[in-house]
Write an enzyme that holds these catalytic residues in place. Structure first.
Site, mmCIF file in Angstrom:
data_model
loop_
_atom_site.group_PDB
_atom_site.id
_atom_site.type_symbol
_atom_site.label_atom_id
_atom_site.label_comp_id
_atom_site.label_asym_id
_atom_site.label_seq_id
_atom_site.Cartn_x
_atom_site.Cartn_y
_atom_site.Cartn_z
ATOM 1 N N HIS A 170 0.858 -1.192 0.000
ATOM 2 C CA HIS A 170 0.000 0.000 0.000
ATOM 3 C C HIS A 170 0.890 1.235 0.000
ATOM 4 O O HIS A 170 1.970 1.240 0.604
ATOM 5 C CB HIS A 170 -0.881 0.005 1.255
ATOM 6 C CG HIS A 170 -1.396 1.364 1.632
ATOM 7 N ND1 HIS A 170 -0.805 2.127 2.619
ATOM 8 C CD2 HIS A 170 -2.422 2.102 1.143
ATOM 9 C CE1 HIS A 170 -1.458 3.273 2.726
ATOM 10 N NE2 HIS A 170 -2.440 3.285 1.842
ATOM 11 N N HIS A 178 12.726 -1.619 4.071
ATOM 12 C CA HIS A 178 13.033 -0.553 5.031
ATOM 13 C C HIS A 178 14.277 0.236 4.638
ATOM 14 O O HIS A 178 14.391 1.423 4.963
ATOM 15 C CB HIS A 178 13.159 -1.136 6.439
ATOM 16 C CG HIS A 178 11.830 -1.322 7.100
ATOM 17 N ND1 HIS A 178 11.201 -0.322 7.802
ATOM 18 C CD2 HIS A 178 10.997 -2.387 7.125
ATOM 19 C CE1 HIS A 178 10.040 -0.751 8.256
ATOM 20 N NE2 HIS A 178 9.889 -2.015 7.860
ATOM 21 N N HIS A 213 -7.745 -4.280 18.231
ATOM 22 C CA HIS A 213 -8.669 -5.318 18.676
ATOM 23 C C HIS A 213 -8.091 -6.709 18.491
ATOM 24 O O HIS A 213 -8.585 -7.674 19.086
ATOM 25 C CB HIS A 213 -10.012 -5.188 17.952
ATOM 26 C CG HIS A 213 -9.938 -5.405 16.476
ATOM 27 N ND1 HIS A 213 -9.401 -4.481 15.616
ATOM 28 C CD2 HIS A 213 -10.335 -6.450 15.696
ATOM 29 C CE1 HIS A 213 -9.484 -4.929 14.375
ATOM 30 N NE2 HIS A 213 -10.026 -6.128 14.390
#
Length: 305
Positions: A107, A146, A176
């Site tokens: 993304h 990275h 969650h």
């Protein structure tokens, strides 16, 4: 008064969409992006491009430039003084879901926002970043990803990569589930502290680095053999991706709740096939388990030794 050049940002973003689509088409080798141009009744337009190929099962690269007379509440929540301001927002956003489970999902987005109120000096900021979501982890891929991210930040200060890497780790986190979405990368928002030219240069550095980070990983992994087990696990982990995008993602929430965005373009980020299994746990010692133990916990991938 700060001098801003929104037209230069727009032209860069349109060119970025073109270059990224071309690079991804070359990596897929079997398909090209289809384009859907659209206009927003209340102001603005965009072009959404989607690909369905042999390597890239579903991918979308979207450009949008929208206007409004009153900033949506979701956009001014952190800047209440801008409530009611006229605004424009432009950006390129993309999500790529490969077919091979050994190729990570990725993304990226870069964006520019301007708010104007009562003849006052415009308030503007940049945001964006890129992150990678593997299903089966390879340390060398994470290090490469990275390193490219760090290189993109190198000209802007030694503290920039660690700061925006940490922000990415914290942002792409499913609270969650108590787990990260992937192995991170860069995330920044509300950037205006350096002045327009330097901030714009940083956004370009991030945008221009995406293909450098992702295409080598595609090329390395796209021909690896896989079977039903790997595909099952990919679809299970894609469920986490869908959960994050629908529950936490700022861009999705802004677009859907504000009425500013175009629903089809916003939801192009969702995977083509997903599964949820009740209380499933990977068997200890398997490659699936290693994703949870060795790759999803935040770490310094560039640490020596």
């Amino acid at each position: 008064m700060t001098s801003i050049n929104s037209e230069a940002v727009r032209e860069y973003l349109l060119g970025l969409q073109d270059s990224i689509c071309k690079g991804l088409e070359d990596a897929d080798g079997s398909a090209v992006f289809g384009e859907d141009q659209w206009d927003r009744e209340k102001g603005g337009s965009g072009r959404t491009r989607v690909i369905k190929g042999k390597v890239l099962q579903k991918g979308g690269v979207a450009f949008s430039h929208v206007f409004g007379d009153s900033m949506p509440a979701s956009a001014s929540a952190n800047r209440p003084e801008l409530a009611g301001s006229a605004f424009q927002a432009m950006g390129v956003s993309l999500v790529i879901h490969p077919d091979n489970p050994y190729v990570p999902t990725s993304h990226a987005n870069v964006r520019f926002f301007i708010a104007e109120k009562d003849g006052q000096e415009p308030v503007w900021w940049f945001g964006g970043g890129f992150d990678m979501t593997p299903y089966y982890g390879f340390k060398e891929d994470c290090v490469h990803w990275h390193q490219v991210a760090k290189d993109a930040c190198a000209d802007f200060g030694d503290d920039v990569y660690p700061r925006y890497k940490k922000w990415c780790d914290e942002y792409f986190y499913l609270s969650h589930r108590q787990e990260a979405r992937g192995i991170g990368g860069l995330f920044f928002d509300d950037l205006n502290e350096w002045g327009f030219e330097k901030c714009f240069a940083f956004m370009r550095s991030v945008g221009d680095s995406y293909l450098k980070a992702y295409v080598p990983v595609i090329e390395k992994r796209k021909n690896m053999p896989f079977g039903e087990r790997e595909k099952w696990f990919q679809e299970y982990r894609r469920g986490r991706y869908a959960e994050f995008n629908l529950v936490f993602d700022r861009g999705t929430i802004f677009g859907l709740r504000s009425g500013v965005g175009r629903t089809e373009s916003i939801l192009m980020s969702l995977p083509p096939q997903v599964r949820w299994e009740y209380n499933w746990q990977p068997e200890a010692g398997t490659e699936e388990a290693k994703l949870y133990t060795d790759f999803l916990p935040a770490k310094d991938w560039l640490e020596k030794g």
